[in-house]
Structure formats: C-alpha cells, structure tokens
Design a protein around this motif. Structure first.
Motif, PDB file in Angstrom:
ATOM      1  N   LYS A 531     -41.927  -9.811  -4.137  1.00  0.00           N
ATOM      2  CA  LYS A 531     -41.080 -10.900  -3.653  1.00  0.00           C
ATOM      3  C   LYS A 531     -40.800 -11.913  -4.761  1.00  0.00           C
ATOM      4  CE  LYS A 531     -40.706 -14.320   0.059  1.00  0.00           C
ATOM      5  NZ  LYS A 531     -41.364 -14.900   1.266  1.00  0.00           N
ATOM      6  N   GLN A 532     -41.813 -12.239  -5.540  1.00  0.00           N
ATOM      7  CA  GLN A 532     -41.631 -13.187  -6.644  1.00  0.00           C
ATOM      8  C   GLN A 532     -40.697 -12.609  -7.700  1.00  0.00           C
ATOM      9  OE1 GLN A 532     -45.721 -13.588  -7.673  1.00  0.00           O
ATOM     10  NE2 GLN A 532     -46.150 -15.205  -6.174  1.00  0.00           N
ATOM     11  N   ARG A 533     -40.896 -11.354  -8.032  1.00  0.00           N
ATOM     12  CA  ARG A 533     -40.037 -10.726  -9.046  1.00  0.00           C
ATOM     13  C   ARG A 533     -38.588 -10.646  -8.569  1.00  0.00           C
ATOM     14  NH1 ARG A 533     -40.974  -8.575 -13.620  1.00  0.00           N
ATOM     15  NH2 ARG A 533     -43.230  -8.585 -13.310  1.00  0.00           N
ATOM     16  N   LYS A 534     -38.394 -10.406  -7.266  1.00  0.00           N
ATOM     17  CA  LYS A 534     -37.042 -10.349  -6.718  1.00  0.00           C
ATOM     18  C   LYS A 534     -36.337 -11.688  -6.882  1.00  0.00           C
ATOM     19  CE  LYS A 534     -34.443  -9.445  -2.473  1.00  0.00           C
ATOM     20  NZ  LYS A 534     -34.528  -9.158  -1.018  1.00  0.00           N
ATOM     21  N   THR A 535     -37.059 -12.792  -6.732  1.00  0.00           N
ATOM     22  CA  THR A 535     -36.463 -14.123  -6.883  1.00  0.00           C
ATOM     23  C   THR A 535     -35.916 -14.295  -8.292  1.00  0.00           C
ATOM     24  OG1 THR A 535     -37.952 -15.093  -5.232  1.00  0.00           O
ATOM     25  CG2 THR A 535     -36.909 -16.604  -6.798  1.00  0.00           C
ATOM     26  N   PHE A 536     -36.707 -13.938  -9.289  1.00  0.00           N
ATOM     27  CA  PHE A 536     -36.256 -14.059 -10.681  1.00  0.00           C
ATOM     28  C   PHE A 536     -35.076 -13.123 -10.952  1.00  0.00           C
ATOM     29  CE2 PHE A 536     -40.603 -15.703 -11.038  1.00  0.00           C
ATOM     30  CZ  PHE A 536     -40.381 -16.851 -11.775  1.00  0.00           C
ATOM     31  N   ASP A 537     -35.153 -11.895 -10.428  1.00  0.00           N
ATOM     32  CA  ASP A 537     -34.073 -10.925 -10.658  1.00  0.00           C
ATOM     33  C   ASP A 537     -32.774 -11.393 -10.007  1.00  0.00           C
ATOM     34  OD1 ASP A 537     -35.829  -9.344 -12.049  1.00  0.00           O
ATOM     35  OD2 ASP A 537     -36.233  -7.968 -10.388  1.00  0.00           O
ATOM     36  N   THR A 538     -32.871 -11.937  -8.796  1.00  0.00           N
ATOM     37  CA  THR A 538     -31.682 -12.410  -8.077  1.00  0.00           C
ATOM     38  C   THR A 538     -30.982 -13.518  -8.849  1.00  0.00           C
ATOM     39  OG1 THR A 538     -32.690 -11.836  -5.949  1.00  0.00           O
ATOM     40  CG2 THR A 538     -30.831 -13.375  -5.909  1.00  0.00           C
ATOM     41  N   LEU A 539     -31.764 -14.401  -9.445  1.00  0.00           N
ATOM     42  CA  LEU A 539     -31.202 -15.518 -10.216  1.00  0.00           C
ATOM     43  C   LEU A 539     -30.789 -15.094 -11.620  1.00  0.00           C
ATOM     44  CD1 LEU A 539     -33.713 -18.287  -9.111  1.00  0.00           C
ATOM     45  CD2 LEU A 539     -31.269 -18.257  -8.614  1.00  0.00           C
ATOM     46  N   GLY A 540     -31.127 -13.867 -12.001  1.00  0.00           N
ATOM     47  CA  GLY A 540     -30.751 -13.374 -13.325  1.00  0.00           C
ATOM     48  C   GLY A 540     -31.467 -14.092 -14.452  1.00  0.00           C
ATOM     49  N   ILE A 541     -32.725 -14.479 -14.207  1.00  0.00           N
ATOM     50  CA  ILE A 541     -33.489 -15.163 -15.249  1.00  0.00           C
ATOM     51  C   ILE A 541     -34.788 -14.409 -15.510  1.00  0.00           C
ATOM     52  CG2 ILE A 541     -32.516 -17.427 -14.788  1.00  0.00           C
ATOM     53  CD1 ILE A 541     -34.876 -18.138 -13.175  1.00  0.00           C
ATOM     54  N   GLU A 542     -35.357 -14.651 -16.670  1.00  0.00           N
ATOM     55  CA  GLU A 542     -36.532 -13.926 -17.121  1.00  0.00           C
ATOM     56  C   GLU A 542     -37.782 -14.412 -16.393  1.00  0.00           C
ATOM     57  OE1 GLU A 542     -39.003 -13.252 -21.298  1.00  0.00           O
ATOM     58  OE2 GLU A 542     -37.000 -14.166 -21.298  1.00  0.00           O
ATOM     59  N   ALA A 543     -38.582 -13.469 -15.908  1.00  0.00           N
ATOM     60  CA  ALA A 543     -39.847 -13.809 -15.260  1.00  0.00           C
ATOM     61  C   ALA A 543     -40.889 -14.137 -16.325  1.00  0.00           C
ATOM     62  CB  ALA A 543     -40.318 -12.636 -14.396  1.00  0.00           C
ATOM     63  N   PRO A 544     -41.960 -14.845 -15.956  1.00  0.00           N
ATOM     64  CA  PRO A 544     -42.998 -15.156 -16.943  1.00  0.00           C
ATOM     65  C   PRO A 544     -43.621 -13.883 -17.497  1.00  0.00           C
ATOM     66  CG  PRO A 544     -43.318 -16.413 -14.908  1.00  0.00           C
ATOM     67  CD  PRO A 544     -42.261 -15.399 -14.629  1.00  0.00           C
ATOM     68  N   PRO A 545     -43.846 -13.788 -18.808  1.00  0.00           N
ATOM     69  CA  PRO A 545     -44.509 -12.610 -19.365  1.00  0.00           C
ATOM     70  C   PRO A 545     -45.987 -12.591 -18.975  1.00  0.00           C
ATOM     71  CG  PRO A 545     -44.234 -14.282 -21.054  1.00  0.00           C
ATOM     72  CD  PRO A 545     -43.514 -14.788 -19.837  1.00  0.00           C
ATOM     73  N   LYS A 546     -46.618 -11.444 -19.087  1.00  0.00           N
ATOM     74  CA  LYS A 546     -48.038 -11.346 -18.741  1.00  0.00           C
ATOM     75  C   LYS A 546     -48.872 -12.242 -19.638  1.00  0.00           C
ATOM     76  CE  LYS A 546     -51.826  -8.054 -18.120  1.00  0.00           C
ATOM     77  NZ  LYS A 546     -52.239  -6.632 -18.189  1.00  0.00           N
ATOM     78  N   PHE A 547     -48.587 -12.211 -20.938  1.00  0.00           N
ATOM     79  CA  PHE A 547     -49.283 -13.072 -21.884  1.00  0.00           C
ATOM     80  C   PHE A 547     -48.287 -14.082 -22.431  1.00  0.00           C
ATOM     81  CE2 PHE A 547     -51.840  -9.233 -21.870  1.00  0.00           C
ATOM     82  CZ  PHE A 547     -53.113  -9.743 -21.736  1.00  0.00           C
ATOM     83  N   LEU A 548     -48.509 -15.341 -22.100  1.00  0.00           N
ATOM     84  CA  LEU A 548     -47.573 -16.374 -22.518  1.00  0.00           C
ATOM     85  C   LEU A 548     -47.845 -16.813 -23.950  1.00  0.00           C
ATOM     86  CD1 LEU A 548     -45.339 -17.593 -20.716  1.00  0.00           C
ATOM     87  CD2 LEU A 548     -46.686 -19.682 -20.626  1.00  0.00           C
ATOM     88  N   LYS A 549     -49.145 -16.813 -24.310  1.00  0.00           N
ATOM     89  CA  LYS A 549     -49.493 -17.272 -25.660  1.00  0.00           C
ATOM     90  C   LYS A 549     -50.854 -16.718 -26.040  1.00  0.00           C
ATOM     91  CE  LYS A 549     -50.121 -21.687 -26.053  1.00  0.00           C
ATOM     92  NZ  LYS A 549     -49.909 -23.147 -26.197  1.00  0.00           N
ATOM     93  N   ILE A 550     -51.003 -16.289 -27.307  1.00  0.00           N
ATOM     94  CA  ILE A 550     -52.286 -15.862 -27.861  1.00  0.00           C
ATOM     95  C   ILE A 550     -52.506 -16.635 -29.147  1.00  0.00           C
ATOM     96  CG2 ILE A 550     -53.573 -13.964 -28.885  1.00  0.00           C
ATOM     97  CD1 ILE A 550     -52.248 -12.089 -26.947  1.00  0.00           C
ATOM     98  N   GLN A 551     -53.619 -17.350 -29.213  1.00  0.00           N
ATOM     99  CA  GLN A 551     -53.918 -18.167 -30.386  1.00  0.00           C
ATOM    100  C   GLN A 551     -55.183 -17.641 -31.059  1.00  0.00           C
ATOM    101  OE1 GLN A 551     -54.147 -22.092 -28.551  1.00  0.00           O
ATOM    102  NE2 GLN A 551     -52.149 -22.636 -29.369  1.00  0.00           N
ATOM    103  N   PRO A 552     -55.039 -16.838 -32.139  1.00  0.00           N
ATOM    104  CA  PRO A 552     -56.235 -16.365 -32.854  1.00  0.00           C
ATOM    105  C   PRO A 552     -57.008 -17.535 -33.442  1.00  0.00           C
ATOM    106  CG  PRO A 552     -54.265 -15.149 -33.505  1.00  0.00           C
ATOM    107  CD  PRO A 552     -53.808 -16.332 -32.723  1.00  0.00           C
ATOM    108  N   LYS A 553     -58.325 -17.377 -33.507  1.00  0.00           N
ATOM    109  CA  LYS A 553     -59.159 -18.429 -34.080  1.00  0.00           C
ATOM    110  C   LYS A 553     -58.919 -18.527 -35.571  1.00  0.00           C
ATOM    111  CE  LYS A 553     -63.846 -20.220 -33.742  1.00  0.00           C
ATOM    112  NZ  LYS A 553     -65.221 -19.954 -33.212  1.00  0.00           N
ATOM    113  N   ALA A 554     -58.745 -19.763 -36.065  1.00  0.00           N
ATOM    114  CA  ALA A 554     -58.447 -19.958 -37.491  1.00  0.00           C
ATOM    115  C   ALA A 554     -59.636 -19.542 -38.347  1.00  0.00           C
ATOM    116  CB  ALA A 554     -58.119 -21.425 -37.738  1.00  0.00           C
TER     117      ALA A 554
END
Length: 554
Positions: A531-554
């Motif tokens: 249902k959530q994915r259908k909402t994004f698809d209907t509006l023609g916009i990108e759904a959130p990716p599985k991994f939004l950000k990965i920050q390796p330790k410096a």
C-alpha cells in the motif's frame, strides 16, 4: 572486471603471487573467454595496500549504500550493529519528493540566492510546511521535532529564531513566489484554469478584543464564519481550480466584507493567463444586495438559493415544468430563466437521484419516530400531555410535520410530508454568467464543497489556529505556510484519491533507523508495504531507499 591473483613457481620451489586488474574477453577462435590484464599491481607481498584502498573508495562513490554494504559483507568487513534511534520518515519523504517534483526547491533557492544564511532558507521553509502537514506545532516545538522525531532531508537541526527569520524572508517574495508556483503546478498537473472558484473564510484569535492594540489593522472583529463574533479575526480567501487545487491565497482584516475583495482578487490574477474567476457562495450569503454588489465589482457568481425562501422568482423556478438533462452519474440538471430584461434571472435546478433516495429514507425514519412520540402522548395525564405536546409542536424537526386540531390534538400533516417530497435530492442554483453551461454551473456549486473542504483542512488537519502570532507580518507568513501545505496535501489527495489523514497515518509507519558499529553508522528505512509503495508509484515519485546513508568510521 575483477582483481586477478596469479602465482609463479620459483627455481627454489617457492611461489610468488601477483595481483592484476583484469577482465574477460571472448575468444571467437578458441570458443571461450580469456583473461585480459588491464593493469598489474605487482607482487602481492610488496604491494602498497593504500593504492587498492583508494581504488575501492573511488569505485564505491558510484555504488548505492546498499550495494556498498553488500560488498563489505561479502569480504567479511561488516560488524554487529547497535540500534541507536528511529525517526518518522514516510510523510516527510513524500512531501520532500513532491516539493522537488513541482520545483519548489529551485524556485525558492532562486528567489533567495542573494541571501546568506547559516541554514538554507528553502530547507527552513520546507520544514515549516512539512510540520503543518504532518504534526502542526509552534516554532519552538519544531526544534525538538526536527532533531528527535522526524527526518527532514538536508536539515538535521533548527532553531526557532531561524524559522522566524525565514518567515520574514518568505513574506517579502510572496507575490513572485505565488506566481511561479502557479505556473509550475499548472504545467505539472495540466490544470484546467479556464474557470476558478473563489470563496472566503475567517479565522479567529483566542485573545480578548480589548487586549488588541488600537493600531492593529489586521486583527479585527467582523462577520465570523466560525460563529465566534466575540473574538478578533482575519479573513482568508482562496482561489481553487476545477480539481480543487488552491492556486492563490489572500489575507484581509477581520472586518472585511466578501463583496469588497472581488476587485482586488481580479487585479491580483491579471497576467496569470487565467479564464474567468467565479465567486461561489452558499445560500446564507445570497441576498439581492450582496449579489448586486458583486456584479458592480465586475465579478460573476454561482450562488445557492433557498428553495423554500418564498421569493416569487424562486417559486417560479421550482414550479417550472420541463425535463432534466442527465450530465453525470447521479447528476441531472434543468436550466431555467425567470423574467425578462433587467429582471431576468437564470437558475439551474439540480437533481441527485441517489441523494433523493437518502432524503426519502431519512424522512421515513423521522416520521416513524414521530408516530411513536404521538403514540406515547395518549397515556399521559393532562399536564404531562400538554407539556409533551408543546415540546413536539415546537421541535425544529418534528414540528414541521405536525398539525394541531381544534381540540388541541396533534396529528401528522400529510400535506407537509407530500410537499417535502418535492424537494428530495434537489438544490437550486443561481448564476450571473450566461456563458456557463448548466453542467458547469452545477459542478461549480459542487466545487464549493471542495473549497469548504480546503478551509476545513486548513483549520483542522493543518491546524491554522490557534495562531499565537501577534505581528501582522508573522500572521500573514503563517497563513502563507498553511497555504503551501494545503497545496501539497490537495495535490496528493487529488492524485491518489485518498484523504491526507488516512495517508499520513499510513506513511507515519515508515521509519528511519540509525544503527552503529565499529565500522561506522548505517541509516536504514523500514520495508515498504504494498500500500505504501502504491502511494509513491501513483504520485510518480521515488520511494525511500532501503539504505538512506552509510557513514564509514574515519
């Protein structure tokens, strides 16, 4: 392409390994693939590992966070993760993506390109708009909301004073902003702007009128559509399209009459390449004086008429014979002209068969209850009987279906019931615009429901009030932010066919989790439901990716 390791035996029977960057090429003669060396890194035991690390980092720039994590996992470099926190993601992400799709980010960045602030004004404005749509609160409460509760792309923290300054900046570019947003939205959604509907509402302040300074020219007492004439208020106007999309808002002093703003509305929309602007009014506002004033200002109207008003022209319109024309499902119209010359009036009588059946069933249930009430009078003593009979006779709903005999007995008024049947599923509309079709007039008045829904959304879902602002500029900026939120919400509702209240509840289930390990931090979103994915698809916009950000330790 891959890293290739080859070994060579030495004379002393030891082995030396070499690392090479290679890829396979098809040998058409041998009928199999052969490794082709692109670059040799040299002996494995002498290689400078920093060279390989730089190569991996360079390649990783072109991988998604998820692919990079999978690559690390494949070589055993991931570690156990510790859950740190979670923020709501779904609603803010959807609003952010729609914000960008419309081009609001680019419009604001261009308008504010010469302003120098620590935080992006565009991001601050988006955060306030998202707050109105998702969890309306004060600017001070937004500090914790942004920091701890919701993920706003590009904004991790915010101060209330930054928000107030952004509101001041927003008001300075209001006119140009509204025009550019109208152009962007009309192009994106292919809006029908040959006909716009305009209406006003009021919004009050919970403050004693005597506490308002005399030089306050905005917060005034006037006709309250919220039924709070005891409080000061402002008057808010909205122009909406056929689809119910609000393309422009206005704010006037609380004592402003609807008739006095028509000329300004027309002037403000000059150059917007619009068609007609029609004022749509309900039955409580359609006095002859009001309608004449509106036309003198150069405007046209679509107005509801009280079918039982007793006016001669209204009675003539209701009694006019003729067939209804079917225009849409459960919508039939009859075009009626009463009078000639200056006395000429155009009406459209609308009939909704489905609504007529509902009216009939509601009245049937009411009559059954009334009959039970009449039956209950019989065993009562004189004083109790008289008191109960008076209560029924003066009842606002029951009373109109009763008649009293000479001896004081109450009976059902069969003629009143038959008269009421004539109005089932009908409503009468009057218009000053002869160029509109009867269908457009009917749908235009129906559009009043969408305008009123927009006002209702402003006041409830987006919590336009209570307004704590005292300064005129802040009040105007607050209403402008509410209009921007309403614009996004109405586009979403129009495109999905769902209410924003239901969608918001569903989107709030999408969270962004923060996990940490010895190797760094990972920000992962919850798995989307169909249902959530259908909402994004209907509006023609990108759904959130599985991994939004990965920050390796410096």
């Amino acid at each position: 392409m891959y890293i290739r390791r080859v070994s060579r035996k030495n004379k002393n029977r030891s082995a030396t390994a070499y690392l090479q960057l290679a890829h396979n090429e098809w040998d058409p003669v041998a009928k199999h693939a052969r490794a082709k060396v692109i670059y040799s890194f040299g002996r494995e035991d002498e290689i400078d590992r920093s060279v390989l690390e730089r190569l991996v980092q360079s390649i990783a720039r072109y991988l998604t966070p998820e692919a990079a994590l999978q690559a690390q996992n494949a070589i055993g470099e991931t570690a156990e993760f510790l859950f740190r926190s979670s923020k709501r993601l779904g609603g803010a992400w959807l609003l952010h993506q729609l914000w960008q799709k419309i081009g609001l980010d680019a419009i604001l960045e261009k308008l504010f390109k010469d302003r120098k602030y620590q935080s992006s004004i565009e991001r601050l404005i988006f955060a306030m708009v998202a707050n109105r749509a998702l969890n309306p609160s004060s600017k001070l409460a937004m500090e914790d909301w942004v920091k701890d509760e919701v993920y706003i792309p590009g904004l991790s923290e915010v101060g209330s004073q930054q928000l107030y300054r952004a509101m001041d900046e927003l008001l300075e570019v209001q006119s140009e902003l509204e025009h550019q947003i109208y152009c962007a939205v009309s192009d994106l959604l292919n809006l029908e702007v040959d006909l716009l509907y305009f209406d006003t509402t009021s919004s009050y302040f919970e403050v004693d009128p005597f506490d308002v300074p005399e030089d306050d020219d905005l917060r005034k007492q006037g006709f309250s559509k919220d039924k709070r004439p005891d409080l000061v208020q402002v008057v808010i106007g909205l122009a909406v399209t056929r689809q119910g999309i609000p393309i422009r808002s206005w704010v006037w002093p609380g004592n402003t009459s609807d008739m006095s703003v028509v000329d300004q509305v027309k002037r403000d929309l000059v150059g917007w390449k619009l068609g007609r602007v029609i004022s749509v009014m309900d039955r409580g506002f359609t006095s002859e004086e009001n309608l004449r004033t509106l036309q003198r200002a150069g405007g046209h109207y679509i107005a509801g008429e009280k079918m039982r008003s007793g006016k001669e022209t209204t009675d003539a319109a209701m009694s006019r014979k003729g067939r209804y024309h079917h225009v849409r499902e459960n919508l039939q119209v009859k075009d009626i002209v009463v009078g000639d010359g200056e006395a000429r009036k155009r009406y459209v009588l609308v009939h909704n068969p489905k609504e007529a059946e509902r009216d009939r069933l509601r009245r049937k249930e009411l009559i059954e209850r009334l009959e039970a009430e009449l039956e209950g009078l019989k065993p009562l003593s004189n004083q109790a009987h008289t008191k109960a009979a008076c209560r029924l006779r003066t009842h606002p709903t029951y009373g109109k279906y009763l008649r009293q005999l000479k001896d004081g007995t109450l009976k059902l008024d069969k003629q009143a019931i038959r008269d009421a049947e004539k109005y089932d599923g009908k409503y009468l509309i009057r218009t000053s615009d002869d160029t509109l079709s009867a269908e457009d007039v009917a749908l235009g008045y129906k559009q009043l429901v969408d305008v009123e829904d927009a006002f209702r959304t402003l006041k409830t879902t987006l919590e336009l009030r209570p307004m704590y602002h005292r300064l005129e500029n802040r009040i105007r900026a607050h209403i402008l932010l509410c209009w921007l939120a309403l614009l996004l919400v109405r586009i979403i509702e129009e495109e999905t066919g769902e209410t924003w209240t239901a969608l918001r509840k569903e989107l709030d289930r999408i969270h962004l989790g923060h996990f940490s390990s010895n190797n760094g931090d990972v920000y992962q979103s919850t798995k989307l439901t169909p249902k959530q994915r259908k909402t994004f698809d209907t509006l023609g916009i990108e759904a959130p990716p599985k991994f939004l950000k990965i920050q390796p330790k410096a």
